[in-house]
Design a protein around this motif. Structure first.
Motif, short mmCIF file in Angstrom:
data_model
loop_
_atom_site.label_atom_id
_atom_site.label_comp_id
_atom_site.label_asym_id
_atom_site.label_seq_id
_atom_site.Cartn_x
_atom_site.Cartn_y
_atom_site.Cartn_z
N ARG A 102 8.73 -10.84 -4.59
CA ARG A 102 7.59 -9.77 -4.43
C ARG A 102 8.09 -8.57 -4.09
O ARG A 102 7.55 -7.35 -4.89
CB ARG A 102 6.63 -10.08 -3.51
CG ARG A 102 5.59 -11.38 -3.72
CD ARG A 102 4.61 -11.54 -2.60
NE ARG A 102 5.10 -11.98 -1.42
CZ ARG A 102 5.20 -13.23 -1.17
NH1 ARG A 102 4.83 -14.04 -1.69
NH2 ARG A 102 5.55 -13.40 0.23
N ILE A 103 9.32 -8.51 -3.52
CA ILE A 103 10.18 -7.28 -3.08
C ILE A 103 10.47 -6.60 -4.44
O ILE A 103 10.49 -5.52 -4.64
CB ILE A 103 10.92 -7.55 -2.08
CG1 ILE A 103 10.44 -7.70 -0.91
CG2 ILE A 103 12.00 -6.20 -1.97
CD1 ILE A 103 11.24 -8.16 0.30
N ALA A 104 11.10 -7.39 -5.20
CA ALA A 104 11.56 -6.98 -6.55
C ALA A 104 10.59 -6.49 -7.51
O ALA A 104 10.74 -5.26 -8.17
CB ALA A 104 12.57 -8.02 -7.24
N GLY A 105 9.44 -7.32 -7.52
CA GLY A 105 8.11 -6.61 -8.21
C GLY A 105 7.84 -5.33 -7.54
O GLY A 105 7.38 -4.65 -8.47
N ILE A 106 7.70 -5.05 -6.37
CA ILE A 106 7.21 -3.87 -5.60
C ILE A 106 8.24 -2.77 -6.19
O ILE A 106 7.81 -1.67 -6.55
CB ILE A 106 7.13 -3.97 -4.11
CG1 ILE A 106 6.11 -4.97 -3.76
CG2 ILE A 106 7.16 -2.56 -3.47
CD1 ILE A 106 6.28 -5.48 -2.34
N VAL A 107 9.41 -2.92 -6.07
CA VAL A 107 10.38 -1.81 -6.56
C VAL A 107 10.04 -1.55 -7.91
O VAL A 107 10.08 -0.30 -8.42
CB VAL A 107 11.81 -2.42 -5.94
CG1 VAL A 107 12.86 -1.37 -6.76
CG2 VAL A 107 11.96 -2.52 -4.62
N GLU A 108 10.00 -2.76 -8.89
CA GLU A 108 9.87 -2.39 -10.13
C GLU A 108 8.55 -1.67 -10.47
O GLU A 108 8.63 -0.71 -11.40
CB GLU A 108 9.97 -3.79 -11.13
CG GLU A 108 11.02 -4.37 -11.06
CD GLU A 108 12.35 -3.78 -11.64
OE1 GLU A 108 12.08 -2.82 -12.50
OE2 GLU A 108 13.28 -4.01 -11.39
N ARG A 109 7.44 -2.08 -9.94
CA ARG A 109 6.32 -1.32 -10.16
C ARG A 109 6.32 0.03 -9.49
O ARG A 109 5.88 1.10 -10.11
CB ARG A 109 5.33 -2.05 -9.41
CG ARG A 109 4.68 -3.45 -10.25
CD ARG A 109 3.56 -3.86 -9.37
NE ARG A 109 3.45 -3.98 -8.03
CZ ARG A 109 3.96 -5.21 -7.57
NH1 ARG A 109 4.46 -6.34 -8.36
NH2 ARG A 109 3.85 -5.61 -6.18
N TYR A 110 7.22 0.37 -8.57
CA TYR A 110 7.17 1.54 -7.67
C TYR A 110 8.03 2.59 -8.79
O TYR A 110 7.94 3.67 -9.25
CB TYR A 110 8.21 1.41 -6.60
CG TYR A 110 8.19 2.85 -6.00
CD1 TYR A 110 7.03 3.33 -5.24
CD2 TYR A 110 9.27 3.87 -5.87
CE1 TYR A 110 6.89 4.65 -4.61
CE2 TYR A 110 9.21 4.88 -5.21
CZ TYR A 110 8.17 5.39 -4.55
OH TYR A 110 8.27 6.53 -3.84
N LEU A 111 9.17 1.79 -9.46
CA LEU A 111 10.12 2.68 -10.52
C LEU A 111 8.95 2.92 -11.99
O LEU A 111 9.26 4.04 -12.51
CB LEU A 111 11.04 1.76 -11.00
CG LEU A 111 12.25 1.64 -9.87
CD1 LEU A 111 13.30 0.63 -10.43
CD2 LEU A 111 12.95 3.10 -9.66
N GLU A 112 8.06 2.33 -12.05
CA GLU A 112 7.13 2.42 -13.25
C GLU A 112 6.10 3.45 -12.78
O GLU A 112 5.17 3.66 -13.66
CB GLU A 112 6.72 1.15 -13.60
CG GLU A 112 7.58 0.57 -14.25
CD GLU A 112 7.39 -1.13 -14.77
OE1 GLU A 112 5.94 -1.31 -14.19
OE2 GLU A 112 7.89 -1.99 -15.16
N GLY A 113 5.75 3.94 -11.45
CA GLY A 113 4.89 4.66 -11.15
C GLY A 113 3.58 3.85 -11.06
O GLY A 113 2.65 4.55 -10.67
N LYS A 114 3.71 2.65 -10.70
CA LYS A 114 2.49 1.87 -10.49
C LYS A 114 2.11 1.59 -8.86
O LYS A 114 1.16 0.96 -8.62
CB LYS A 114 2.57 0.75 -11.08
CG LYS A 114 2.66 0.87 -12.53
CD LYS A 114 2.86 -0.36 -13.63
CE LYS A 114 2.93 0.10 -14.90
NZ LYS A 114 2.91 -1.23 -15.48
N VAL A 115 3.03 2.05 -8.14
CA VAL A 115 2.74 1.53 -6.50
C VAL A 115 2.56 3.11 -5.74
O VAL A 115 3.13 4.13 -6.23
CB VAL A 115 4.02 0.94 -6.06
CG1 VAL A 115 3.87 0.74 -4.48
CG2 VAL A 115 4.11 -0.51 -6.69
#
Length: 149
Positions: A136-149
């Protein structure tokens, strides 16, 4: 806060955070979301009565404890420990999740307590990052990098 510090060497999480760090100076926005997620995960451990972040079952309550308590929930007497779990940003590059309850350490790590230190309390780790948390944390970081968080 916190009185307990646990360092996590979780390669997928660290790799994602390092990639993020190279792109940005201030990680606090994404760390705030990660901290909130870890608080929810820790609260979930209390609700489901474990398991520990490494997947191990929490030790059962002793017969003497069961006799004394009003219920059979592990790590739940008054609800103060569970209600004290918080996340806190530590500057712009770290987040801590823990409790300010002094007795939280003995429940996390185990040890002896009581008069003369005659009562053995088994470790029942409730703080930490599980395999599911890591994903979940890795997913949060990935979404953040994509501008989705």
């Amino acid at each position: 806060m916190p009185d307990i510090t646990i360092r996590i060497d979780d390669k997928p999480v660290l790799d994602a955070l390092n990639r993020l760090s190279r792109k940005m100076g201030d990680l606090s926005p994404v760390l705030r979301v990660i901290g909130e997620e870890l608080v929810k995960s820790t609260e979930s451990r209390f609700n489901s009565q474990g398991p520990a972040p490494d997947g191990a079952r929490w030790a059962a309550l002793s017969p003497a404890t069961l006799k004394r308590k009003k219920h059979s929930k592990i790590l739940t007497e008054s609800g103060h420990l569970r209600g004290s779990i918080r996340s806190q940003l530590m500057g712009t590059h770290a987040v801590a999740v823990g409790t300010n309850r002094v007795y939280g350490a003995i429940h996390q790590l185990g040890g002896t307590a009581g008069r003369g230190r005659k009562v053995r309390i088994p470790a029942r780790p409730y703080l930490g990052i599980s395999r599911e948390d890591s994903g979940r944390i890795a997913g949060i970081v990935e979404r953040y990098l994509e501008g989705k968080v």
